[in-house]
Motif scaffolding. Structure first.
Motif, PDB file in Angstrom:
ATOM      1  N   GLU A 150      48.369  66.099  62.229  1.00 54.99           N
ATOM      2  CA  GLU A 150      48.352  64.788  62.877  1.00 54.99           C
ATOM      3  C   GLU A 150      47.500  63.795  62.081  1.00 54.99           C
ATOM      4  O   GLU A 150      47.843  62.616  61.983  1.00 54.99           O
ATOM      5  N   LEU A 151      46.379  64.262  61.504  1.00 58.40           N
ATOM      6  CA  LEU A 151      45.553  63.379  60.680  1.00 58.40           C
ATOM      7  C   LEU A 151      46.303  62.948  59.429  1.00 58.40           C
ATOM      8  O   LEU A 151      46.222  61.788  59.010  1.00 58.40           O
ATOM      9  N   SER A 152      47.046  63.869  58.829  1.00 60.11           N
ATOM     10  CA  SER A 152      47.835  63.526  57.648  1.00 60.11           C
ATOM     11  C   SER A 152      48.925  62.522  58.009  1.00 60.11           C
ATOM     12  O   SER A 152      49.196  61.584  57.252  1.00 60.11           O
ATOM     13  N   LEU A 153      49.546  62.714  59.163  1.00 59.13           N
ATOM     14  CA  LEU A 153      50.593  61.786  59.600  1.00 59.13           C
ATOM     15  C   LEU A 153      50.005  60.409  59.884  1.00 59.13           C
ATOM     16  O   LEU A 153      50.635  59.384  59.603  1.00 59.13           O
ATOM     17  N   ALA A 154      48.801  60.383  60.449  1.00 56.38           N
ATOM     18  CA  ALA A 154      48.169  59.100  60.757  1.00 56.38           C
ATOM     19  C   ALA A 154      47.802  58.346  59.482  1.00 56.38           C
ATOM     20  O   ALA A 154      47.782  57.110  59.466  1.00 56.38           O
ATOM     21  N   LEU A 208      45.423  73.495  62.932  1.00 60.93           N
ATOM     22  CA  LEU A 208      46.458  73.076  61.995  1.00 60.93           C
ATOM     23  C   LEU A 208      47.218  71.859  62.511  1.00 60.93           C
ATOM     24  O   LEU A 208      47.549  70.946  61.739  1.00 60.93           O
ATOM     25  N   LEU A 209      47.490  71.841  63.817  1.00 62.47           N
ATOM     26  CA  LEU A 209      48.164  70.667  64.393  1.00 62.47           C
ATOM     27  C   LEU A 209      47.310  69.411  64.223  1.00 62.47           C
ATOM     28  O   LEU A 209      47.828  68.332  63.929  1.00 62.47           O
ATOM     29  N   ARG A 210      46.000  69.549  64.408  1.00 63.23           N
ATOM     30  CA  ARG A 210      45.111  68.398  64.223  1.00 63.23           C
ATOM     31  C   ARG A 210      45.136  67.919  62.778  1.00 63.23           C
ATOM     32  O   ARG A 210      45.158  66.714  62.506  1.00 63.23           O
ATOM     33  N   GLN A 211      45.128  68.878  61.836  1.00 61.78           N
ATOM     34  CA  GLN A 211      45.175  68.496  60.420  1.00 61.78           C
ATOM     35  C   GLN A 211      46.481  67.767  60.096  1.00 61.78           C
ATOM     36  O   GLN A 211      46.475  66.755  59.377  1.00 61.78           O
TER      37      GLN A 211
END
Length: 95
Positions: free
Chosen positions: A19-23, A14-17
């Protein structure tokens, strides 16, 4: 609302998802809402798991398991120490 419990691996995913959305340019609130967690939960998870990989997570779990085992050993030894101390006090000759 029912409380959800996530495993450590789920939290990392979930953290990776997020972070991808934030990027890609979305805000923290919308990225967290898209995966179904609050932004406070995101910040707590980021503080605990931030920058951690799966191998580091496995190492952390191993250390936590060893720490709990060592705490049980210390508790058992303290109990044995108290029992021995009481028996020595009982066996002392009374003057």
């Amino acid at each position: 609302m029912a409380r959800k419990r996530y495993s450590d691996e789920d939290v990392l995913n979930l953290l990776r998802q997020i972070e991808l959305s934030l990027a890609s340019g979305s805000s923290v609130a919308t990225a967290c809402r898209s995966v179904g967690v609050s932004d406070a939960t995101y910040y707590n998870w980021r503080k605990k798991y931030g920058g951690m990989g799966k191998s580091q997570l496995q190492e952390l779990k191993g250390l936590e398991k060893e720490n709990s085992r060592l705490k049980r050993i210390v508790a058992d030894l303290e109990l044995d120490k108290l029992i021995l101390k009481e028996s020595v006090d009982y066996l002392k000759p009374k003057v």
